[in-house]
Design a protein around this motif. Structure first.
Motif, short mmCIF file in Angstrom:
data_model
loop_
_atom_site.label_atom_id
_atom_site.label_comp_id
_atom_site.label_asym_id
_atom_site.label_seq_id
_atom_site.Cartn_x
_atom_site.Cartn_y
_atom_site.Cartn_z
N ALA B 58 35.44 81.53 54.90
CA ALA B 58 33.90 81.68 55.18
C ALA B 58 33.13 82.34 53.95
N VAL B 70 35.23 74.94 49.59
CA VAL B 70 34.66 74.43 50.65
C VAL B 70 33.60 73.67 50.18
N ARG B 87 26.84 80.53 51.40
CA ARG B 87 26.91 80.98 52.54
C ARG B 87 25.84 80.92 53.59
N ILE B 91 27.25 77.85 56.00
CA ILE B 91 28.29 78.29 57.07
C ILE B 91 27.72 78.85 58.10
N LEU B 168 29.85 73.86 57.83
CA LEU B 168 30.92 74.32 58.50
C LEU B 168 30.70 75.63 59.51
#
Lengths: 386, 245
Positions: B58, B70, B87, B91, B168
């Motif tokens: 993450a 990622v 992020r 995420i 994600l």
């Protein structure tokens, strides 16, 4: 994010109120105590302010403050009048004389003797009667606070309130009769003694026998005359001390600052207010941040930068600081308003607002700083800890 | 048949924690691929490195060595600012303890990722309310977390993890604080609203009840991945995993 910061802060009402109350307390102490202190210091020179008219005060060189009377010979008056640049110079008597009250007790009064002809140096505001009435036989003017309180007459009924002194009433000053011909409004003095005005010649009769009785020579400079130079000329040619009004006020205040424990006592109160305020507000704010550390961690994990978090904490700190400061200052103003007609000294100049604002800012900055440090160092991975 | 696009590619990931007295190696050379459209579960005993692994995936923890891409981006090659931005946009998080902001309403909580991404608050809250409808909490949009049950709070957290359309989603024990029935409802909800062909889900769990919902399950032990199993074979695997956990 500002909205989130504010909701985080205000949503926890207990903590929010705790921080605000801490800062309110600090702000209150840091304004109210200095306001009383400034009020007291201002009272120390209130007599000089009330006399008002003269540009220069001339006195014995050993005088340290306005109530420290070291009498001059009457001839000094004429020497001052002879100095070039003096428009007029008038005598002023200032001394403590005992007045006998209806019940046989004595009250020390601050008696001011004004030049018989011009009556220069009289009270700033006449509430009853006229200043010229001092020329009537045995005439004196009494200040309203003294008339209502310390010089008040016997109650009309047993157990009742004393009756305020009024025009036509008589007093006994140093075993001599004095008739009240006017009631004046004065700024309260440091010692809060009743103030009695009379003529210079009559004051000589009331005053205890001394070789010298002239307290001050009040001087007005000729129009266009440089006051500072005239002050110096008077000093040089008479050997006496001469001060402008402001210099004399400063001399008086400095005496009280150096020779009494007043500044230290008030300073300690202010310092305690600052420390307690900083402790309460700082600790509560820090606890608030600690309890929200996980929430800050969540925000950090979701992509909030340290800069944004720092702004959020600063916003929270500024908000509680502003509210606490405003409430503290407001309460101080209310206190001053409520006490305006009492014996309590209170003066609230704008400088005190700046002073307490600085104090509250320091507290808030301290509280924010320790919280910011914690949040900046926070690892966002803390959010995965159970 | 084409290989699905990779969402996460981990190669030889190593992470060591220095506790002062001793060094603890949490990850000892992890290799793991997670594909788009996949629900991957990470299972294993406490302390085996699951949380460390998802923290690195993450982007909230840096590995000591190895590579973690990622969507083709290596976290270590991003500046702090770009990492935050990446992020924030890509995420989504679901936590065991929900981690909702207690003074914000459900809708405001869901709106947080959008606000972080610069969406105006009113618009963000409106979008959040729409998503709350989707997770069955339309009528509780104005409720504070303390006024919601555990299951409802986790549904709010799921909505929060989805609201900004991340590619994600990382979930840490999303069902372990919930009773059996609620846990099943939550994982069904996650599977139905979060798993799409352009998104990957990674769930750390001990909860054997939800293994059936995974596409693949990676079993970790002592900083290694022991095995990765496709869930069509899960019956035997499930048994093995239960033994481990």
């Amino acid at each position: 994010m500002n909205y989130i910061a504010l909701k985080m802060l205000m949503g926890d009402r207990g903590k929010y109120l705790g921080i605000v109350m801490g800062l309110t307390f600090a702000s209150l102490i840091m304004t109210q105590q200095p306001a009383i202190f400034v009020g007291l210091m201002a009272r120390s020179f209130s007599f000089i302010s009330d006399v008002g008219l003269p540009d220069i005060w001339v006195m014995d060189p050993k005088v340290q403050f306005v109530d420290d009377i070291k009498p001059l010979q009457d001839t000094e008056l004429y020497r001052v009048r002879g100095v070039e640049g003096v428009d007029w110079a008038m005598p002023l008597y200032k001394g403590m004389i005992k007045a006998r009250l209806y019940d046989g007790t004595f009250q020390t009064c601050n008696v001011t003797g004004l030049d018989d002809t011009t009556l220069i140096g009289g009270p700033p505001v006449m509430l009853k009667g006229k200043l010229e009435d001092l020329r009537r036989s045995d005439g004196v003017i009494v200040d309203i606070d003294g008339a209502r309180d310390k010089l008040a007459k016997k109650p009309a009924t047993s157990g009742g309130k004393p009756v305020p002194l009024d025009i036509g009433d008589t007093l006994e000053l140093n075993d001599r009769r004095a008739v009240v011909v006017g009631i004046a409004k004065n700024t309260r003095t440091f010692q809060s003694q009743p103030i009695i005005y009379t003529t210079y010649s009559r004051a000589m009769l009331y005053a205890p026998r001394e070789r010298k009785l002239l307290s001050f020579v009040l001087v007005k400079a000729k129009p266009g005359e440089d006051i500072a130079r005239l002050v110096q000329r008077i000093r040089d040619s008479t050997g006496l001390a001469a001060y402008t009004q402001d210099e004399f006020k400063t001399l008086t205040v400095n005496y009280f600052l150096k020779n009494t424990g007043i500044p230290i006592n008030f300073g300690i109160s202010v310092l305690l207010g600052f420390i307690v305020g900083a402790a309460i507000a700082g600790q509560t704010f820090y606890n608030f941040t600690l309890e929200n550390l996980r929430q800050f961690g969540v925000l950090k994990a979701m992509g909030t930068s340290n800069w944004v978090l720092l702004r959020m904490i600063l916003l929270q700190a500024v908000l509680v600081g502003s509210i606490g400061y405003g409430m503290g200052v407001g309460l101080t103003a209310l206190f001053g308003y409520a006490m305006r007609n009492t014996i309590l000294a209170f003066k609230f100049p704008w400088q005190l607002l700046v002073f307490s604002a600085t104090g509250v800012t320091l507290i808030v900055a301290f509280a924010a700083l320790i919280s910011i440090r914690k949040v900046i160092k926070l690892e966002p991975a803390v959010v995965f800890k159970g | 048949m084409t290989t699905p696009e990779l969402a996460v590619k981990c190669r030889q990931l190593v992470k060591t924690y220095d506790t002062g007295d001793q060094k603890i190696t949490a990850l000892q050379g992890i290799d793991l691929d997670i594909h788009m459209g996949e629900l991957m579960m990470l299972v294993g005993p406490s302390g085996c490195g699951k949380t460390t692994l998802i923290s690195i995936i993450a982007g909230i923890l840096d590995q000591d060595s190895g590579q973690c891409d990622v969507f083709g981006v290596d976290w270590l090659h991003l500046s702090s600012k770009d990492k935050l931005l990446f992020r924030a946009q890509n995420i989504g998080f679901v936590f065991q303890a929900y981690n909702l902001l207690p003074t914000l309403t459900a809708a405001e909580n869901v709106a947080v990722p959008l606000i972080i991404n610069g969406v105006k608050r009113q618009l963000a809250v409106r979008k959040a309310a729409e998503l709350l409808e989707k997770v069955g909490l339309g009528k509780r949009a104005e409720s504070l977390p303390s006024q919601l049950s555990g299951g409802q709070q986790q549904r709010v957290a799921i909505a929060r993890s989805l609201v900004h359309n991340p590619r994600l989603i990382v979930c840490d024990e999303p069902t372990s604080a919930l009773d059996h029935q609620t846990g099943i409802h939550v994982i069904e909800l996650l599977k139905s609203v979060a798993v799409t062909s352009d998104r990957a889900l990674i769930i750390v769990t001990h909860d054997a009840r939800i293994f059936d919902y995974a596409d693949r399950i990676a079993k970790m032990d002592d900083g290694h991945i022991d095995s990765v199993a496709v869930v069509t074979q899960h019956s035997q695997f499930n048994k093995e995993v239960e033994d481990v956990t």
